[in-house]
Scaffold this motif. Structure first.
Motif, short mmCIF file in Angstrom:
data_model
loop_
_atom_site.label_atom_id
_atom_site.label_comp_id
_atom_site.label_asym_id
_atom_site.label_seq_id
_atom_site.Cartn_x
_atom_site.Cartn_y
_atom_site.Cartn_z
N ILE A 25 0.85 -1.20 0.00
CA ILE A 25 0.00 0.00 0.00
C ILE A 25 0.88 1.24 0.00
N LYS A 31 -3.70 0.17 -4.42
CA LYS A 31 -4.28 1.50 -4.36
C LYS A 31 -5.68 1.45 -3.74
N GLU A 32 -6.19 2.62 -3.42
CA GLU A 32 -7.53 2.72 -2.84
C GLU A 32 -8.54 1.94 -3.67
N ASN A 33 -9.37 1.18 -2.98
CA ASN A 33 -10.44 0.36 -3.55
C ASN A 33 -9.96 -0.91 -4.24
N ASP A 34 -8.65 -1.19 -4.25
CA ASP A 34 -8.18 -2.47 -4.77
C ASP A 34 -8.69 -3.57 -3.85
N THR A 66 -7.41 -1.11 5.53
CA THR A 66 -8.40 -1.80 4.70
C THR A 66 -9.79 -1.62 5.28
N TYR A 75 -11.11 -4.45 0.96
CA TYR A 75 -10.59 -3.47 0.02
C TYR A 75 -9.60 -2.54 0.71
N VAL A 76 -8.67 -2.01 -0.08
CA VAL A 76 -7.73 -1.02 0.44
C VAL A 76 -8.51 0.25 0.72
N ALA A 77 -8.33 0.80 1.92
CA ALA A 77 -9.03 2.02 2.32
C ALA A 77 -8.34 3.23 1.69
N ALA A 78 -9.02 4.36 1.76
CA ALA A 78 -8.41 5.62 1.32
C ALA A 78 -7.17 5.83 2.18
N VAL A 79 -6.05 6.03 1.53
CA VAL A 79 -4.79 6.12 2.26
C VAL A 79 -4.62 7.52 2.84
N ASN A 80 -4.52 7.56 4.14
CA ASN A 80 -4.31 8.81 4.86
C ASN A 80 -2.81 9.05 4.96
#
Length: 123
Positions: A25, A31-34, A66, A75-80
């Motif tokens: 990640i 990436k986000e939403n993967d 996630t 899913y991968v979460a929005a990366v902060n």
């Protein structure tokens, strides 16, 4: 997504999975939403217990990396960016602590360890 398990490592398998997914990640490979592989698929591919994969996925979700949607997957979460920076700081702190402990085991004084760190930072 490629995960490699080191069964001779002292690090628990679920932590190895967690760390490798976090690295993917952070590196932008995930990436986000993967969508991550299902628990069943990943446990079969790695030849490990589904409970171990579930524990890794739960840990990733607790850490905010996630999101699991019941019946849909993980899913991968929005990366902060702040979260990523904090994770990197934690990892670096752990590595530095291990270096200090190793130095102490070899009989190196704390003052000499400080000098070594200063040299590294200046270099």
């Amino acid at each position: 997504m490629r995960i490699i398990i080191n069964s001779s490592s002292m690090v628990p398998i679920y932590e190895q999975i967690t760390d490798q997914i976090k690295t993917l990640i952070r590196g932008g490979e995930l990436k986000e939403n993967d969508n991550l592989p299902s628990v069943r698929v990943l446990s079969r591919d790695l030849r490990i217990s589904a409970l171990t994969v579930k524990k890794a996925y739960d840990s990733l979700e607790e850490d905010g990396f996630t999101v699991t949607v019941h019946g849909k997957g993980t899913y991968v979460a929005a990366v902060n960016p702040g979260l990523l920076l904090e994770e990197q700081k934690k990892e670096l702190e752990a590595d530095l602590e291990m270096a200090v402990q190793k130095g102490r085991r070899y009989g190196i004084s704390d003052e000499d360890i400080r000098i070594l760190f200063d040299l590294i930072l200046e270099g």
